[in-house]
Design a protein around this motif. Structure first.
Motif, PDB file in Angstrom:
ATOM      1  N   UNK A   1      53.778  38.332  34.244  1.00 16.33           N
ATOM      2  CA  UNK A   1      53.035  37.074  34.265  1.00 16.33           C
ATOM      3  C   UNK A   1      52.316  36.897  35.597  1.00 16.33           C
ATOM      4  N   UNK A   2      52.914  37.373  36.662  1.00 14.42           N
ATOM      5  CA  UNK A   2      52.263  37.301  37.971  1.00 14.42           C
ATOM      6  C   UNK A   2      50.976  38.125  37.961  1.00 14.42           C
ATOM      7  N   UNK A   3      51.040  39.323  37.405  1.00 11.39           N
ATOM      8  CA  UNK A   3      49.845  40.159  37.349  1.00 11.39           C
ATOM      9  C   UNK A   3      48.791  39.557  36.428  1.00 11.39           C
ATOM     10  N   UNK A   4      49.221  38.921  35.340  1.00 13.06           N
ATOM     11  CA  UNK A   4      48.256  38.271  34.456  1.00 13.06           C
ATOM     12  C   UNK A   4      47.520  37.165  35.186  1.00 13.06           C
ATOM     13  N   UNK A   5      48.245  36.409  36.025  1.00 16.24           N
ATOM     14  CA  UNK A   5      47.599  35.353  36.804  1.00 16.24           C
ATOM     15  C   UNK A   5      46.655  35.952  37.841  1.00 16.24           C
ATOM     16  N   UNK A   6      47.092  36.984  38.561  1.00 14.46           N
ATOM     17  CA  UNK A   6      46.241  37.605  39.575  1.00 14.46           C
ATOM     18  C   UNK A   6      44.985  38.209  38.972  1.00 14.46           C
ATOM     19  N   UNK A   7      45.088  38.704  37.753  1.00 19.95           N
ATOM     20  CA  UNK A   7      43.957  39.350  37.091  1.00 19.95           C
ATOM     21  C   UNK A   7      42.743  38.443  36.996  1.00 19.95           C
TER      22      UNK A   7
ATOM     23  N   UNK B   1      41.811  27.839  45.714  1.00 20.55           N
ATOM     24  CA  UNK B   1      43.216  27.978  45.331  1.00 20.55           C
ATOM     25  C   UNK B   1      43.706  29.323  45.844  1.00 20.55           C
ATOM     26  N   UNK B   2      44.765  29.298  46.646  1.00 22.24           N
ATOM     27  CA  UNK B   2      45.323  30.514  47.241  1.00 22.24           C
ATOM     28  C   UNK B   2      46.773  30.664  46.794  1.00 22.24           C
ATOM     29  N   UNK B   3      47.059  31.722  46.051  1.00 21.51           N
ATOM     30  CA  UNK B   3      48.408  31.986  45.557  1.00 21.51           C
ATOM     31  C   UNK B   3      49.156  32.862  46.551  1.00 21.51           C
ATOM     32  N   UNK B   4      50.248  32.327  47.092  1.00 22.17           N
ATOM     33  CA  UNK B   4      51.113  33.074  47.998  1.00 22.17           C
ATOM     34  C   UNK B   4      52.484  33.174  47.331  1.00 22.17           C
ATOM     35  N   UNK B   5      53.060  34.360  47.278  1.00 17.48           N
ATOM     36  CA  UNK B   5      54.295  34.522  46.530  1.00 17.48           C
ATOM     37  C   UNK B   5      53.990  34.893  45.088  1.00 17.48           C
ATOM     38  N   UNK B   6      54.993  34.822  44.228  1.00 20.80           N
ATOM     39  CA  UNK B   6      54.862  35.310  42.858  1.00 20.80           C
ATOM     40  C   UNK B   6      54.942  34.180  41.847  1.00 20.80           C
ATOM     41  N   UNK B   7      54.253  34.382  40.719  1.00 14.31           N
ATOM     42  CA  UNK B   7      54.336  33.483  39.567  1.00 14.31           C
ATOM     43  C   UNK B   7      55.051  34.250  38.471  1.00 14.31           C
ATOM     44  N   UNK B   8      56.187  33.749  38.018  1.00 10.29           N
ATOM     45  CA  UNK B   8      56.972  34.504  37.051  1.00 10.29           C
ATOM     46  C   UNK B   8      57.275  33.726  35.786  1.00 10.29           C
ATOM     47  N   UNK B   9      56.643  32.586  35.599  1.00 10.26           N
ATOM     48  CA  UNK B   9      56.851  31.799  34.390  1.00 10.26           C
ATOM     49  C   UNK B   9      55.514  31.611  33.676  1.00 10.26           C
ATOM     50  N   UNK B  10      55.492  31.780  32.364  1.00 10.80           N
ATOM     51  CA  UNK B  10      54.217  31.719  31.637  1.00 10.80           C
ATOM     52  C   UNK B  10      53.516  30.374  31.740  1.00 10.80           C
ATOM     53  N   UNK B  11      54.267  29.285  31.859  1.00 12.68           N
ATOM     54  CA  UNK B  11      53.643  27.958  31.846  1.00 12.68           C
ATOM     55  C   UNK B  11      52.676  27.784  33.010  1.00 12.68           C
ATOM     56  N   UNK B  12      53.076  28.196  34.212  1.00 13.08           N
ATOM     57  CA  UNK B  12      52.158  28.092  35.350  1.00 13.08           C
ATOM     58  C   UNK B  12      51.163  29.248  35.362  1.00 13.08           C
ATOM     59  N   UNK B  13      51.576  30.436  34.934  1.00 13.10           N
ATOM     60  CA  UNK B  13      50.660  31.581  34.925  1.00 13.10           C
ATOM     61  C   UNK B  13      49.450  31.314  34.041  1.00 13.10           C
ATOM     62  N   UNK B  14      49.667  30.730  32.867  1.00 10.31           N
ATOM     63  CA  UNK B  14      48.553  30.431  31.966  1.00 10.31           C
ATOM     64  C   UNK B  14      47.562  29.476  32.624  1.00 10.31           C
ATOM     65  N   UNK B  15      48.067  28.531  33.367  1.00 12.59           N
ATOM     66  CA  UNK B  15      47.193  27.549  34.005  1.00 12.59           C
ATOM     67  C   UNK B  15      46.425  28.158  35.178  1.00 12.59           C
ATOM     68  N   UNK B  16      47.025  29.095  35.873  1.00 13.17           N
ATOM     69  CA  UNK B  16      46.303  29.809  36.926  1.00 13.17           C
ATOM     70  C   UNK B  16      45.197  30.666  36.318  1.00 13.17           C
ATOM     71  N   UNK B  17      45.479  31.283  35.171  1.00 14.75           N
ATOM     72  CA  UNK B  17      44.458  32.082  34.489  1.00 14.75           C
ATOM     73  C   UNK B  17      43.250  31.219  34.152  1.00 14.75           C
ATOM     74  N   UNK B  18      43.478  30.044  33.581  1.00 12.33           N
ATOM     75  CA  UNK B  18      42.363  29.163  33.226  1.00 12.33           C
ATOM     76  C   UNK B  18      41.621  28.690  34.464  1.00 12.33           C
ATOM     77  N   UNK B  19      42.345  28.399  35.543  1.00 11.05           N
ATOM     78  CA  UNK B  19      41.695  27.987  36.796  1.00 11.05           C
ATOM     79  C   UNK B  19      40.762  29.087  37.282  1.00 11.05           C
ATOM     80  N   UNK B  20      41.234  30.351  37.246  1.00  7.22           N
ATOM     81  CA  UNK B  20      40.398  31.454  37.706  1.00  7.22           C
ATOM     82  C   UNK B  20      39.221  31.737  36.805  1.00  7.22           C
ATOM     83  N   UNK B  21      39.397  31.562  35.497  1.00  2.00           N
ATOM     84  CA  UNK B  21      38.350  31.920  34.536  1.00  2.00           C
ATOM     85  C   UNK B  21      37.342  30.810  34.290  1.00  2.00           C
TER      86      UNK B  21
END
Length: 336
Positions: free
Chosen positions: A250-256, A197-217
């Protein structure tokens, strides 16, 4: 108290259409994790739920719900399995199941994709993002879209699932036209498994950011992002208040939670290095950082680090060029 009776009651309450969809998705999940597929599929699913590891529990939520899960959903499922075994896990899956449907009220189709790079370009679509560096981001996305095995995707289903791009969306950001759809329908929920999964651009909404966090973790996928600096946080006065630091966090939370971060520009790399050191205060290691000098103009970005077949930034992100950029379209499996 056993959760067998509540789980059986939830199963009995399913409509025939939802029961068929659950059976098809159960078989898809069992095939993806290499478990025996028998009939009825729900019996095989119940047995498999006893032994799935955390990445497979993440996959179970994504496939059975046709949406990528949040961290809290993964935790609830893991805890239910620990306390009540397979019946507890099944009951939790049914309890958390979304009620949303696809076109014409039918269950959303699901497809598991492996050995392919899902390039998330949601933040590049018109009107979606106000993050810095969008010009460079679009240059990167255009170059990478020409690589074999890289599939541009965006968030759909109210930012709960990944989907293919519409043709108009591809044209709007100048991505290469596909040689025929890799998967076939933008309504289909895409679930990566042993993919990237490659994120290009920014994520600024919690609904998708939370799901990216779970994907990474929690998932079995490689993951990474492109970084363009922390302007909305460090220079908030330069950004509209309603679209500044509160949304960019939220973007930084996802990138983290992701594995690697490619940063363009020496100054931006230093900003991210400071941010990564701050993460130790909350017990997070953060992503590996790979900084690249940024050419003076956006066209130079594409020319210097995105030459077809040898993108330096993506090679750093992917680690193994042969395993990722050498793909010829990936593997998929689907459930209606």
């Amino acid at each position: 108290m056993s959760r067998e009776l509540p789980a059986r009651a939830r199963l009995a309450a399913l409509t025939p259409r939802r029961r068929r969809a659950l059976g098809a998705r159960s078989r898809l999940l069992l095939e993806a994790v290499g478990r025996p597929v028998s009939r009825p599929a729900l019996g095989a699913l119940l047995s498999a739920l006893e032994a799935l590891d955390e990445s497979e529990l993440w996959l179970a939520l994504a496939v059975l719900h046709a949406e990528l899960p949040t961290p809290s959903q993964v935790r609830r499922l893991r805890r239910s399995r620990e306390l009540d075994g397979g019946w507890g896990a099944l009951d939790q899956l049914l309890e958390d199941a979304p009620r949303r449907r696809g076109e014409r009220g039918a269950p959303v189709p699901v497809r598991v994709v492996s050995d392919v790079v899902l390039m998330d370009v949601t933040g590049l679509l018109p009107g979606d993002s106000v993050a810095p560096g969008l010009g460079a981001a679009r240059q990167l996305a255009r170059a990478w879209s020409r690589e074999a095995g890289i599939l541009p995707v965006a968030w759909g289903g109210s930012r709960r699932r990944l989907r293919e791009l519409e043709d108009e969306e591809r044209r709007a950001i100048g991505l290469a036209a596909p040689a025929g759809r890799l998967l076939g329908a933008t309504e289909t929920a895409l679930v990566p498994h042993r993919a990237a999964y490659l994120l290009v651009g920014a994520v600024q909404l919690p609904r998708s950011a939370e799901r990216i966090i779970a994907l990474g973790e929690s998932s079995a996928n490689r993951s990474g992002s492109v970084g363009y600096g922390l302007g909305p946080l460090l220079r908030a006065e330069e950004h509209p208040p309603q679209k500044g630091e509160a949304r960019f966090s939220w973007h930084l939370a996802a990138q983290r939670s992701l594995e690697r971060l490619v940063v363009l520009g020496d100054g931006d790399t230093r900003e991210y290095e400071g941010w990564r050191r701050m993460l130790s205060a909350v017990g997070r290691p953060g992503p590996e950082l790979h900084g690249f000098a940024l050419p003076a103009d956006a066209a130079g970005v594409a020319g210097s680090i995105t030459a077809p077949g040898s993108s330096a930034a993506w090679l750093a992100l992917a680690g193994d060029a042969g395993a990722v950029l050498g793909l010829a379209g990936g593997r998929t499996a689907a459930a209606p």
